[in-house]
Design a protein around this motif. Structure first.
Motif, PDB file in Angstrom:
ATOM      1  N   UNK A  77      10.595   6.355   2.757  1.00 17.21           N
ATOM      2  CA  UNK A  77      11.876   6.944   2.356  1.00 17.21           C
ATOM      3  C   UNK A  77      12.665   7.286   3.616  1.00 17.21           C
ATOM      4  N   UNK A 106       2.890  -1.284  -6.058  1.00 14.64           N
ATOM      5  CA  UNK A 106       1.685  -0.829  -5.365  1.00 14.64           C
ATOM      6  C   UNK A 106       0.475  -1.665  -5.786  1.00 14.64           C
ATOM      7  N   UNK A 140       6.929   1.584  12.194  1.00 13.65           N
ATOM      8  CA  UNK A 140       7.175   3.021  12.298  1.00 13.65           C
ATOM      9  C   UNK A 140       6.921   3.438  13.751  1.00 13.65           C
ATOM     10  N   UNK A 177      12.184   9.861   6.531  1.00 14.03           N
ATOM     11  CA  UNK A 177      11.989  11.176   5.908  1.00 14.03           C
ATOM     12  C   UNK A 177      10.521  11.362   5.545  1.00 14.03           C
ATOM     13  N   UNK A 178       9.929  10.297   4.994  1.00 14.18           N
ATOM     14  CA  UNK A 178       8.533  10.389   4.569  1.00 14.18           C
ATOM     15  C   UNK A 178       8.010   9.001   4.261  1.00 14.18           C
ATOM     16  N   UNK A 179       6.693   8.861   4.269  1.00 14.29           N
ATOM     17  CA  UNK A 179       6.092   7.654   3.702  1.00 14.29           C
ATOM     18  C   UNK A 179       4.755   8.013   3.095  1.00 14.29           C
ATOM     19  N   UNK A 180       4.324   7.173   2.190  1.00 14.80           N
ATOM     20  CA  UNK A 180       3.068   7.413   1.492  1.00 14.80           C
ATOM     21  C   UNK A 180       2.203   6.159   1.515  1.00 14.80           C
ATOM     22  N   UNK A 181       0.923   6.368   1.344  1.00 12.47           N
ATOM     23  CA  UNK A 181      -0.051   5.274   1.225  1.00 12.47           C
ATOM     24  C   UNK A 181      -0.858   5.518  -0.034  1.00 12.47           C
ATOM     25  N   UNK A 182      -0.839   4.581  -0.972  1.00  7.14           N
ATOM     26  CA  UNK A 182      -1.607   4.736  -2.200  1.00  7.14           C
ATOM     27  C   UNK A 182      -1.220   5.972  -2.985  1.00  7.14           C
ATOM     28  N   UNK A 183       0.040   6.395  -2.861  1.00  8.67           N
ATOM     29  CA  UNK A 183       0.503   7.563  -3.609  1.00  8.67           C
ATOM     30  C   UNK A 183       0.356   8.874  -2.852  1.00  8.67           C
ATOM     31  N   UNK A 242      -0.194  -3.486   9.966  1.00  7.18           N
ATOM     32  CA  UNK A 242       0.717  -3.255   8.848  1.00  7.18           C
ATOM     33  C   UNK A 242       2.115  -3.643   9.276  1.00  7.18           C
ATOM     34  N   UNK A 295       0.809  -1.228   0.000  1.00  5.07           N
ATOM     35  CA  UNK A 295       0.000   0.000   0.000  1.00  5.07           C
ATOM     36  C   UNK A 295       0.842   1.278   0.000  1.00  5.07           C
ATOM     37  N   UNK A 314       5.218   3.122   0.483  1.00  2.89           N
ATOM     38  CA  UNK A 314       6.661   2.934   0.648  1.00  2.89           C
ATOM     39  C   UNK A 314       7.209   3.981   1.605  1.00  2.89           C
ATOM     40  N   UNK A 351       0.859   3.638  13.791  1.00  2.00           N
ATOM     41  CA  UNK A 351       0.257   2.835  12.724  1.00  2.00           C
ATOM     42  C   UNK A 351       0.626   3.448  11.369  1.00  2.00           C
ATOM     43  N   UNK A 352       0.139   2.836  10.294  1.00  2.00           N
ATOM     44  CA  UNK A 352       0.536   3.302   8.959  1.00  2.00           C
ATOM     45  C   UNK A 352      -0.005   4.685   8.620  1.00  2.00           C
TER      46      UNK A 352
END
Lengths: 99, 99, 99, 99, 99
Positions: free
Chosen positions: A11, A51, B3, B83-89, A40, A7, A9, B31-32
């Protein structure tokens, strides 16, 4: 192993040197019926998962048994992209029928 | 890996000699979606993480795969600052936009 | 690692020979705020912890990395007596202020 | 080890090379009374288990101690097909009486 | 380690060859007050434990550190029969007073 969906990624530039060049995926754990289980895990990708892919991941010392993760501080790895699974003979998930 | 946020630290002078000179952080598991998950873990810091940093931590024998923790009685280690994370973009967390 | 309080001890004369001469403590697991979390673990003592001490314990193969527990069938070990810990800069626990 | 029932299987063609030729089973975890416990695990089959069989599975590094799974990124293995078990002297499950 | 009571045994003739001649016990996990905690585990017996005995069991790779279980696909082992334990100086359980 557990079934999960890719779902997202993560960084991270400041990290242990043994983690260089590893792709970190956010996996949503799924139950055997293909529903999100509410938890998760962040796993190293060893199979080129993208994805939306359903994958299997392994945890603990087993997560360091791929060529990619050997000897690294990584406790979860995706080691297979799921094509399909069935319960009692009935197909629950099929990759190529997934819209 | 999970995380978590660095929320504190532990001081312990009477300890196994193999733990000398290791910094012990209190991590709040997230959590995510970036919300506190209600649990915590005490981890050895291997990346110079500071209070408020979002980090990844690894557990079990994988926690002993950093140069710093090799062979030590430590079952959790922070091995990356997120630094960062994303879910589904969509970006869930970005370090430099965090107030 | 998790924070816990030494609340008791276990006596066992009939045991694997590799467990001879190890002290077995009953630990009450605590949360990051210093409250009992409702679970416990039996751990080998490697630091001379006594009743009422707050300690850190490690589990799994990491519990066998102290000189005392190396190669023994022990999956939890106390490897540090906690002097103090803080959350967000505020002291949660201090050994010497504990009544 | 935990008791579980073989309820399905997983197909995955894109996977770590060390997973080639291993059969992946979906196991429904059961409690000591023989009832489904609401969780599952995907395990490598090392004993020729079939749909409906009650099996024991082992997790973690212990899952790599069979000849079949040695050195592979696998964190769960079925290593025994259960014939029967009892609680307090009363038979809970018997394979050959199972309809 | 956790405290548990031996409540049954498992029979399995079709199993990994490394499991030959090991006795498989059903253990009911108990809390620190000696009450059943609602979960169980199947463990290899390394101490000659019998029905009704309170025992300690170890999990994970630590379960393979007894002479009996070394190198075997076993993730739980009973490695001690409990004589007694106390909490805060008060005896919770004593084997020889148990009716």
């Amino acid at each position: 192993m557990m079934i999960s969906k890719v779902v997202g990624s993560v960084v991270a530039t400041q990290k242990d040197e043994k983690l260089e060049n590893l792709k970190l995926l956010v996996l949503e754990v799924h139950d055997q019926n293909g529903k999100a289980a509410g938890s998760y895990v962040v796993a190293v990708d060893s199979v080129g998962a993208g994805l939306g892919d359903m994958v299997l991941y392994a945890t603990g010392s087993s997560a360091r048994q791929t060529t990619l993760t050997d000897g690294r501080p990584c406790d979860a790895v995706t080691m297979a992209i799921v094509d399909s699974w069935d319960l009692g003979g009935d197909n629950v998930y099929e990759k190529w029928k997934d819209v």
